[in-house]
Structure formats: C-alpha cells, structure tokens
Design a protein around this motif. Structure first.
Motif, PDB file in Angstrom:
ATOM      1  N   PHE A   4       0.829  -1.203   0.000  1.00 32.17           N
ATOM      2  CA  PHE A   4       0.000   0.000   0.000  1.00 32.17           C
ATOM      3  C   PHE A   4       0.861   1.250   0.000  1.00 32.17           C
ATOM      4  O   PHE A   4       1.904   1.296   0.656  1.00 32.17           O
ATOM      5  N   GLU A   8      -3.325   5.072  -0.340  1.00 30.10           N
ATOM      6  CA  GLU A   8      -4.218   3.913  -0.508  1.00 30.10           C
ATOM      7  C   GLU A   8      -4.695   3.394   0.850  1.00 30.10           C
ATOM      8  O   GLU A   8      -5.876   3.085   1.026  1.00 30.10           O
ATOM      9  N   SER A  90       3.913  -1.904   3.154  1.00 29.37           N
ATOM     10  CA  SER A  90       4.233  -0.772   2.295  1.00 29.37           C
ATOM     11  C   SER A  90       5.724  -0.782   1.976  1.00 29.37           C
ATOM     12  O   SER A  90       6.503  -1.451   2.664  1.00 29.37           O
TER      13      SER A  90
END
Length: 125
Positions: A4, A8, A90
C-alpha cells in the motif's frame, strides 16, 4: 502480499474501521461460548459432544470467519483483536515496512515500523 501507499491505506481506513468493529463484536460473542465449546470438544474426544447453543455458536463463528476474510481480502493484516490493531504492508526506502493503525486513532495513518520491530517500534510517518 499487497503493498500500500500511504494514500491507498488512508482511503481504506473507513472500511477497515467498520470491519474491525464487526470483528471485535464477533470475537467478544465467540468468547461467551468458550466454556461450552471446550466442554463439547472434550465430550467429542470420548464419542459424545454437542453443546447448548451450538447453532448460535456456529453462526457467530461463520460470521467471524467471513469478516476476517473480508479484511484479509483487502490485504490488511490484523495484529490484535482487542485493540483493533492492523498493519498495511508498504515500501519505504526500497524495503517492506508496515504502516500501523489501530481503532481510536485518527482518520489517517501516522505510524510505521519495520517488519521485525512490531508495535513497540512504531515511528511517526
């Protein structure tokens, strides 16, 4: 593993919050059946079994499983039921890290930590 961006993950927070609240409710309901379920499991080992409220327990368990699947399908990792603690994998400086958020925090992510660090290693974004 889904990765992500901060944007997002932030966009998903309203949905994640709603799912987490449902998961917490179902988790608490499952706990009310804990003693009966243990007794039924012990009875099943000896050829018996069954439990009072078994049908309701099955519904709660099925609902809980569905809610967990819904969160998992988003790519979000649930770390703690009671706190509503989740991580969003992430990329940061070329390595995978976890964006960290829990129920009660704001509407945007504010923390991250290394994969090995856990909650205690949270660092402001």
């Amino acid at each position: 593993m889904k990765l992500f961006t901060i944007e997002e993950a932030n966009a998903l927070l309203p949905s994640v919050r709603e799912i987490l609240q449902k998961i917490q409710f179902s988790h608490r309901r499952m706990a009310t059946f804990r003693r009966s379920a243990k007794l039924a499991a012990a009875g099943a080992e000896q050829g018996g079994g069954g439990m009072e409220g078994g049908g309701r327990y099955a519904i709660v368990l099925t609902t809980f499983t569905s809610q967990m699947s819904e969160l998992e399908a988003l790519g979000v990792q649930l770390k703690d039921f009671d706190r509503g603690l989740v991580d969003f994998p992430s990329l940061r400086d070329g390595r995978v890290v976890l964006l960290c958020w829990q129920l009660g925090e704001g509407d945007e992510l504010e923390w991250w930590h290394d994969m090995e660090a856990g909650f205690g290693g949270r660092t402001p974004l």
